[in-house]
Design a protein around this motif. Structure first.
Motif, PDB file in Angstrom:
ATOM      1  N   LEU A  14       0.785  -1.064  -0.255  1.00 25.21           N
ATOM      2  CA  LEU A  14      -0.104  -0.237  -0.196  1.00 25.21           C
ATOM      3  C   LEU A  14       0.953   1.147  -0.036  1.00 25.21           C
ATOM      4  O   LEU A  14       0.356   2.062  -0.879  1.00 25.21           O
ATOM      5  CB  LEU A  14      -1.460   0.034   0.864  1.00 25.21           C
ATOM      6  CG  LEU A  14      -1.448   1.663   1.947  1.00 25.21           C
ATOM      7  CD1 LEU A  14      -2.945   1.260   0.599  1.00 25.21           C
ATOM      8  CD2 LEU A  14      -2.231   0.860   2.901  1.00 25.21           C
ATOM      9  N   PHE A  15       1.783   1.178   0.899  1.00 24.67           N
ATOM     10  CA  PHE A  15       2.823   2.566   1.040  1.00 24.67           C
ATOM     11  C   PHE A  15       3.254   2.498  -0.287  1.00 24.67           C
ATOM     12  O   PHE A  15       3.742   3.888  -0.969  1.00 24.67           O
ATOM     13  CB  PHE A  15       3.407   2.802   2.404  1.00 24.67           C
ATOM     14  CG  PHE A  15       2.086   3.439   3.005  1.00 24.67           C
ATOM     15  CD1 PHE A  15       2.193   5.038   3.721  1.00 24.67           C
ATOM     16  CD2 PHE A  15       2.243   1.945   3.994  1.00 24.67           C
ATOM     17  CE1 PHE A  15       1.373   4.994   4.374  1.00 24.67           C
ATOM     18  CE2 PHE A  15       1.312   2.736   5.224  1.00 24.67           C
ATOM     19  CZ  PHE A  15       0.741   4.191   5.117  1.00 24.67           C
ATOM     20  N   ALA A  16       4.001   1.568  -1.268  1.00 24.81           N
ATOM     21  CA  ALA A  16       4.990   1.443  -1.982  1.00 24.81           C
ATOM     22  C   ALA A  16       3.833   2.157  -2.895  1.00 24.81           C
ATOM     23  O   ALA A  16       4.651   3.051  -3.565  1.00 24.81           O
ATOM     24  CB  ALA A  16       5.592  -0.180  -2.444  1.00 24.81           C
ATOM     25  N   THR A  17       2.856   1.603  -3.146  1.00 29.53           N
ATOM     26  CA  THR A  17       1.787   2.371  -4.217  1.00 29.53           C
ATOM     27  C   THR A  17       1.747   3.557  -3.831  1.00 29.53           C
ATOM     28  O   THR A  17       1.562   4.628  -5.211  1.00 29.53           O
ATOM     29  CB  THR A  17       0.789   1.437  -4.316  1.00 29.53           C
ATOM     30  OG1 THR A  17       0.581  -0.180  -4.736  1.00 29.53           O
ATOM     31  CG2 THR A  17      -0.205   2.070  -5.139  1.00 29.53           C
ATOM     32  N   LEU A  18       1.047   4.125  -2.995  1.00 28.91           N
ATOM     33  CA  LEU A  18       0.949   5.316  -2.751  1.00 28.91           C
ATOM     34  C   LEU A  18       2.583   6.489  -2.293  1.00 28.91           C
ATOM     35  O   LEU A  18       2.372   7.608  -3.186  1.00 28.91           O
ATOM     36  CB  LEU A  18       0.385   5.766  -0.687  1.00 28.91           C
ATOM     37  CG  LEU A  18      -0.894   4.847  -0.760  1.00 28.91           C
ATOM     38  CD1 LEU A  18      -0.875   5.387   0.927  1.00 28.91           C
ATOM     39  CD2 LEU A  18      -1.707   5.896  -1.225  1.00 28.91           C
ATOM     40  N   LYS A  22       2.112   9.586  -5.828  1.00 28.54           N
ATOM     41  CA  LYS A  22       2.848  10.617  -5.134  1.00 28.54           C
ATOM     42  C   LYS A  22       1.341  11.036  -4.498  1.00 28.54           C
ATOM     43  O   LYS A  22       1.080  12.222  -4.364  1.00 28.54           O
ATOM     44  CB  LYS A  22       2.649  11.385  -6.414  1.00 28.54           C
ATOM     45  CG  LYS A  22       4.695  11.181  -7.331  1.00 28.54           C
ATOM     46  CD  LYS A  22       5.321  12.437  -7.595  1.00 28.54           C
ATOM     47  CE  LYS A  22       6.168  11.830  -8.633  1.00 28.54           C
ATOM     48  NZ  LYS A  22       6.864  12.400  -8.120  1.00 28.54           N
ATOM     49  N   ILE A  23       1.074  10.054  -3.910  1.00 29.15           N
ATOM     50  CA  ILE A  23      -0.693  10.735  -3.465  1.00 29.15           C
ATOM     51  C   ILE A  23      -0.023  11.078  -1.653  1.00 29.15           C
ATOM     52  O   ILE A  23      -0.198  12.002  -1.124  1.00 29.15           O
ATOM     53  CB  ILE A  23      -1.534   9.238  -2.706  1.00 29.15           C
ATOM     54  CG1 ILE A  23      -2.004   8.804  -4.456  1.00 29.15           C
ATOM     55  CG2 ILE A  23      -2.554   9.392  -1.588  1.00 29.15           C
ATOM     56  CD1 ILE A  23      -3.048   8.119  -4.066  1.00 29.15           C
ATOM     57  N   LEU A  24       1.238  10.269  -1.311  1.00 23.59           N
ATOM     58  CA  LEU A  24       1.767  10.740  -0.157  1.00 23.59           C
ATOM     59  C   LEU A  24       3.367  11.115  -1.185  1.00 23.59           C
ATOM     60  O   LEU A  24       3.794  10.814  -2.104  1.00 23.59           O
ATOM     61  CB  LEU A  24       2.072   9.463   1.200  1.00 23.59           C
ATOM     62  CG  LEU A  24       1.088   9.035   1.720  1.00 23.59           C
ATOM     63  CD1 LEU A  24       1.277   8.169   1.913  1.00 23.59           C
ATOM     64  CD2 LEU A  24       0.345  10.081   2.378  1.00 23.59           C
ATOM     65  N   SER A  25       3.683  11.811   0.328  1.00 21.47           N
ATOM     66  CA  SER A  25       5.725  11.633   0.010  1.00 21.47           C
ATOM     67  C   SER A  25       6.059  10.958  -0.427  1.00 21.47           C
ATOM     68  O   SER A  25       6.275   9.672   0.565  1.00 21.47           O
ATOM     69  CB  SER A  25       5.701  12.935   0.923  1.00 21.47           C
ATOM     70  OG  SER A  25       7.547  13.064   1.506  1.00 21.47           O
ATOM     71  N   PHE A  26       6.871  11.276  -1.179  1.00 17.61           N
ATOM     72  CA  PHE A  26       7.936   9.460  -1.157  1.00 17.61           C
ATOM     73  C   PHE A  26       8.498   8.930  -0.087  1.00 17.61           C
ATOM     74  O   PHE A  26       8.687   8.194   0.561  1.00 17.61           O
ATOM     75  CB  PHE A  26       8.449   9.495  -2.940  1.00 17.61           C
ATOM     76  CG  PHE A  26       9.475   8.064  -3.211  1.00 17.61           C
ATOM     77  CD1 PHE A  26       8.453   6.831  -3.256  1.00 17.61           C
ATOM     78  CD2 PHE A  26      11.038   8.456  -2.847  1.00 17.61           C
ATOM     79  CE1 PHE A  26       9.152   5.718  -4.059  1.00 17.61           C
ATOM     80  CE2 PHE A  26      11.085   7.123  -3.338  1.00 17.61           C
ATOM     81  CZ  PHE A  26      10.512   6.086  -3.260  1.00 17.61           C
ATOM     82  N   MET A  33       7.195   1.950   4.415  1.00 19.64           N
ATOM     83  CA  MET A  33       7.700   0.745   4.301  1.00 19.64           C
ATOM     84  C   MET A  33       8.370  -0.423   3.881  1.00 19.64           C
ATOM     85  O   MET A  33       8.253  -1.627   4.184  1.00 19.64           O
ATOM     86  CB  MET A  33       7.477   1.068   2.495  1.00 19.64           C
ATOM     87  CG  MET A  33       7.782   0.227   1.463  1.00 19.64           C
ATOM     88  SD  MET A  33       7.992   0.466  -0.616  1.00 19.64           S
ATOM     89  CE  MET A  33       9.803   0.848  -0.197  1.00 19.64           C
ATOM     90  N   LEU A  34       9.189   0.378   4.060  1.00 20.97           N
ATOM     91  CA  LEU A  34      10.826  -0.344   4.349  1.00 20.97           C
ATOM     92  C   LEU A  34      10.800  -0.765   5.492  1.00 20.97           C
ATOM     93  O   LEU A  34      11.354  -1.753   6.012  1.00 20.97           O
ATOM     94  CB  LEU A  34      12.492   0.475   4.265  1.00 20.97           C
ATOM     95  CG  LEU A  34      12.361   0.914   3.182  1.00 20.97           C
ATOM     96  CD1 LEU A  34      13.637   1.669   2.790  1.00 20.97           C
ATOM     97  CD2 LEU A  34      13.420  -0.264   2.190  1.00 20.97           C
ATOM     98  N   VAL A  35       9.653  -0.194   6.744  1.00 21.23           N
ATOM     99  CA  VAL A  35       9.942  -0.160   8.480  1.00 21.23           C
ATOM    100  C   VAL A  35       9.158  -1.828   8.274  1.00 21.23           C
ATOM    101  O   VAL A  35       9.436  -2.873   8.747  1.00 21.23           O
ATOM    102  CB  VAL A  35       8.978   0.197   9.656  1.00 21.23           C
ATOM    103  CG1 VAL A  35       9.227   0.152  10.426  1.00 21.23           C
ATOM    104  CG2 VAL A  35      10.715   1.550   9.725  1.00 21.23           C
TER     105      VAL A  35
END
Length: 78
Positions: A14-18, A22-26, A33-35
């Motif tokens: 989910l966070f990789a996609t977001l 560019k819905i969220l700041s990369f 995502m990494l955590v």
């Protein structure tokens, strides 16, 4: 443990996609995502340890530690 792995996998995707769309700041999406990916790797290393697979345990544990170090570097230094 299976449900935790599924939830962490979904959070990672989910966070990789977001972050990519560019819905969220990369930077923030990449950190979350990494955590979650490193935590997923730690859970996998615990499974390897329970199955008495020493090689798999060491490799996944070292990979998780490396990912945590990358996150710490990105957050505090980079």
């Amino acid at each position: 443990m299976k449900i935790a792995k599924i939830i962490l996998s979904i959070i990672t995707m989910l966070f990789a996609t977001l972050g990519l769309v560019k819905i969220l700041s990369f930077d923030s999406a990449n950190t979350i995502m990494l955590v979650s990916l490193a935590t997923l790797l730690l859970l996998r290393s615990v499974e390897y340890k329970n199955n008495r697979d020493k090689g798999g345990f060491i490799i996944t544990c070292l990979t998780a530690v490396f990912v945590y170090v990358v996150v710490i570097y990105n957050v505090f230094i980079g």
